[in-house]
Scaffold this motif. Structure first.
Motif, PDB file in Angstrom:
ATOM      1  N   TYR B  35       2.184  14.009 -10.524  1.00 58.02           N
ATOM      2  CA  TYR B  35       2.866  13.298 -11.589  1.00 58.02           C
ATOM      3  C   TYR B  35       2.676  11.798 -11.378  1.00 58.02           C
ATOM      4  O   TYR B  35       2.495  11.336 -10.254  1.00 58.02           O
ATOM      5  N   ARG B  36       2.768  11.055 -12.458  1.00 52.84           N
ATOM      6  CA  ARG B  36       2.857   9.611 -12.352  1.00 52.84           C
ATOM      7  C   ARG B  36       4.155   9.151 -13.003  1.00 52.84           C
ATOM      8  O   ARG B  36       4.657   9.791 -13.950  1.00 52.84           O
ATOM      9  N   GLN B  37       4.674   8.053 -12.468  1.00 51.44           N
ATOM     10  CA  GLN B  37       5.916   7.507 -13.000  1.00 51.44           C
ATOM     11  C   GLN B  37       5.767   6.006 -13.142  1.00 51.44           C
ATOM     12  O   GLN B  37       5.696   5.282 -12.145  1.00 51.44           O
ATOM     13  N   ASP B  38       5.727   5.543 -14.362  1.00 49.52           N
ATOM     14  CA  ASP B  38       5.650   4.112 -14.638  1.00 49.52           C
ATOM     15  C   ASP B  38       7.050   3.503 -14.540  1.00 49.52           C
ATOM     16  O   ASP B  38       8.054   4.225 -14.683  1.00 49.52           O
ATOM     17  N   PRO B  39       7.153   2.206 -14.308  1.00 48.94           N
ATOM     18  CA  PRO B  39       8.460   1.570 -14.109  1.00 48.94           C
ATOM     19  C   PRO B  39       9.452   1.898 -15.218  1.00 48.94           C
ATOM     20  O   PRO B  39       9.144   1.728 -16.396  1.00 48.94           O
ATOM     21  N   GLY B  40      10.633   2.386 -14.834  1.00 43.37           N
ATOM     22  CA  GLY B  40      11.686   2.676 -15.790  1.00 43.37           C
ATOM     23  C   GLY B  40      11.448   3.898 -16.655  1.00 43.37           C
ATOM     24  O   GLY B  40      12.202   4.134 -17.600  1.00 43.37           O
ATOM     25  N   GLY B  42      10.140   8.228 -17.113  1.00 43.88           N
ATOM     26  CA  GLY B  42      10.191   9.532 -16.481  1.00 43.88           C
ATOM     27  C   GLY B  42       8.857   9.915 -15.876  1.00 43.88           C
ATOM     28  O   GLY B  42       7.892   9.157 -15.918  1.00 43.88           O
ATOM     29  N   LEU B  43       8.811  11.116 -15.291  1.00 42.25           N
ATOM     30  CA  LEU B  43       7.576  11.595 -14.679  1.00 42.25           C
ATOM     31  C   LEU B  43       6.692  12.260 -15.730  1.00 42.25           C
ATOM     32  O   LEU B  43       7.175  13.011 -16.570  1.00 42.25           O
ATOM     33  N   ARG B  44       5.396  11.984 -15.637  1.00 46.43           N
ATOM     34  CA  ARG B  44       4.439  12.617 -16.537  1.00 46.43           C
ATOM     35  C   ARG B  44       3.418  13.398 -15.722  1.00 46.43           C
ATOM     36  O   ARG B  44       2.870  12.889 -14.741  1.00 46.43           O
ATOM     37  N   LEU B  45       3.167  14.620 -16.131  1.00 48.13           N
ATOM     38  CA  LEU B  45       2.282  15.520 -15.403  1.00 48.13           C
ATOM     39  C   LEU B  45       0.822  15.142 -15.622  1.00 48.13           C
ATOM     40  O   LEU B  45       0.369  15.046 -16.767  1.00 48.13           O
ATOM     41  N   ILE B  46       0.070  14.967 -14.543  1.00 45.54           N
ATOM     42  CA  ILE B  46      -1.343  14.583 -14.631  1.00 45.54           C
ATOM     43  C   ILE B  46      -2.229  15.832 -14.562  1.00 45.54           C
ATOM     44  O   ILE B  46      -2.987  16.125 -15.483  1.00 45.54           O
ATOM     45  N   HIS B  47      -2.175  16.523 -13.438  1.00 46.50           N
ATOM     46  CA  HIS B  47      -2.919  17.760 -13.234  1.00 46.50           C
ATOM     47  C   HIS B  47      -2.073  18.705 -12.400  1.00 46.50           C
ATOM     48  O   HIS B  47      -1.172  18.264 -11.682  1.00 46.50           O
ATOM     49  N   TYR B  48      -2.399  19.989 -12.484  1.00 43.68           N
ATOM     50  CA  TYR B  48      -1.713  20.952 -11.655  1.00 43.68           C
ATOM     51  C   TYR B  48      -2.668  22.056 -11.244  1.00 43.68           C
ATOM     52  O   TYR B  48      -3.762  22.205 -11.807  1.00 43.68           O
ATOM     53  N   PRO B  83      -5.856  -1.292 -14.724  1.00 44.62           N
ATOM     54  CA  PRO B  83      -4.474  -1.776 -14.578  1.00 44.62           C
ATOM     55  C   PRO B  83      -3.438  -0.813 -15.175  1.00 44.62           C
ATOM     56  O   PRO B  83      -2.304  -0.748 -14.685  1.00 44.62           O
ATOM     57  N   SER B  84      -3.833  -0.061 -16.197  1.00 43.47           N
ATOM     58  CA  SER B  84      -2.906   0.911 -16.805  1.00 43.47           C
ATOM     59  C   SER B  84      -2.555   2.056 -15.868  1.00 43.47           C
ATOM     60  O   SER B  84      -1.617   2.822 -16.149  1.00 43.47           O
ATOM     61  N   GLN B  85      -3.278   2.176 -14.775  1.00 39.02           N
ATOM     62  CA  GLN B  85      -2.984   3.225 -13.804  1.00 39.02           C
ATOM     63  C   GLN B  85      -2.056   2.742 -12.685  1.00 39.02           C
ATOM     64  O   GLN B  85      -1.770   3.507 -11.752  1.00 39.02           O
ATOM     65  N   THR B  86      -1.593   1.526 -12.803  1.00 34.03           N
ATOM     66  CA  THR B  86      -0.567   1.049 -11.890  1.00 34.03           C
ATOM     67  C   THR B  86       0.686   1.877 -12.094  1.00 34.03           C
ATOM     68  O   THR B  86       1.234   1.932 -13.204  1.00 34.03           O
ATOM     69  N   SER B  87       1.134   2.530 -11.039  1.00 32.78           N
ATOM     70  CA  SER B  87       2.223   3.485 -11.189  1.00 32.78           C
ATOM     71  C   SER B  87       2.626   4.004  -9.810  1.00 32.78           C
ATOM     72  O   SER B  87       2.009   3.675  -8.799  1.00 32.78           O
ATOM     73  N   SER B 111       3.449   7.683  -3.847  1.00 34.41           N
ATOM     74  CA  SER B 111       2.421   6.704  -3.477  1.00 34.41           C
ATOM     75  C   SER B 111       2.445   5.599  -4.517  1.00 34.41           C
ATOM     76  O   SER B 111       2.240   5.868  -5.703  1.00 34.41           O
ATOM     77  N   TRP B 112       2.709   4.361  -4.041  1.00 30.61           N
ATOM     78  CA  TRP B 112       2.792   3.226  -4.949  1.00 30.61           C
ATOM     79  C   TRP B 112       1.406   2.606  -5.095  1.00 30.61           C
ATOM     80  O   TRP B 112       0.851   2.104  -4.124  1.00 30.61           O
ATOM     81  N   LEU B 113       0.855   2.636  -6.301  1.00 30.97           N
ATOM     82  CA  LEU B 113      -0.488   2.137  -6.546  1.00 30.97           C
ATOM     83  C   LEU B 113      -0.441   0.963  -7.510  1.00 30.97           C
ATOM     84  O   LEU B 113       0.161   1.045  -8.583  1.00 30.97           O
ATOM     85  N   THR B 114      -1.089  -0.136  -7.108  1.00 29.85           N
ATOM     86  CA  THR B 114      -1.208  -1.304  -7.980  1.00 29.85           C
ATOM     87  C   THR B 114      -2.681  -1.570  -8.216  1.00 29.85           C
ATOM     88  O   THR B 114      -3.464  -1.653  -7.260  1.00 29.85           O
TER      89      THR B 114
END
Lengths: 112, 116
Positions: B35-40, B42-48, B83-87, B111-114
């Protein structure tokens, strides 16, 4: 797809009960209803889950409507440590799929 | 038990770079997800993945690849960072059947990615 709808935010006073609602009108017959919470800067953690009957554990209670189209997470005495985002989760899609969608959750603020 | 372990915990990437976020679980769970979670938000599912050799797309799969060669590991690859993958990225695992069978999901610490 099974979707959930939760209020964006709620407030509660410390030591008072909190009722967090979740609507899931498209739930399928065998989907479990799960609740998770996410404390600041942490990954989500399990709170409770149920299928048809109301459930209790040391953290909370889960009240499930008879038609299963909604549920309510009950924190009996909110503490400051309960301030978190609470997610109501269902399995997304028809039986056999595994897309567990979290949604935006409810941010619970507990007032001292 | 270590549970779900993610590495690295923090990473800064330049636009266009590629990298792999590692995820390992020691609970013999068949179901794993990212999952990825952008600031503020919810969680969004990427792959499973429902088992070794089986993966599928979630809500936001573009720009990410996954593979599942073993039950224990489920790495997430960013092909060309933007940059849109910062999450914050969370890996999760669950026993066979996942939430639909009542099993709970266990999450890593994130994992915090910038991407700059």
């Amino acid at each position: 797809d099974a979707k959930t709808t939760q209020p964006n935010s709620m407030e509660s006073n410390e030591e008072e009960p909190v009722h967090l609602p979740c609507n899931h009108s498209t739930i399928s017959g065998t989907d479990y209803i799960h609740w998770y919470r996410q404390l600041p800067s942490q990954g989500p953690e399990y709170v409770i889950h149920g299928l048809t009957s109301n459930v209790n554990n040391r953290m909370a209670s889960l009240a499930i409507a008879e038609d299963r189209k909604s549920s309510t997470l009950i924190l009996h005495r909110a503490t400051l440590r309960d301030a978190a985002v609470y997610y109501c989760i269902l399995r997304d899609g028809a039986s056999g799929t595994y897309k567990y969608i979290f949604g935006t959750g409810t941010r619970l603020k507990v007032l001292a | 038990n270590a549970g779900v372990t993610q590495t690295p915990k923090f990473q800064v990437l330049k636009t266009g770079q590629s990298m792999t976020l590692q995820c390992a679980q020691d609970m013999n769970h068949e179901y794993m997800s990212w999952y990825r979670q952008d600031p503020g938000m919810g969680l969004r599912l990427i792959h499973y993945s429902v088992g070794a050799g089986i993966t599928d797309q979630g809500e936001v799969p573009n720009g990410y690849n996954v593979s599942r060669s073993t039950t224990e590991d489920f790495p997430l690859r960013l092909l060309s960072a933007a940059p849109s993958q910062t999450s914050v990225y969370f890996c999760a695992s669950s026993p066979t059947g996942g939430l639909g069978s009542g099993n709970t999901i266990y999450f890593g610490e994130g994992s915090w990615l910038t991407v700059v």
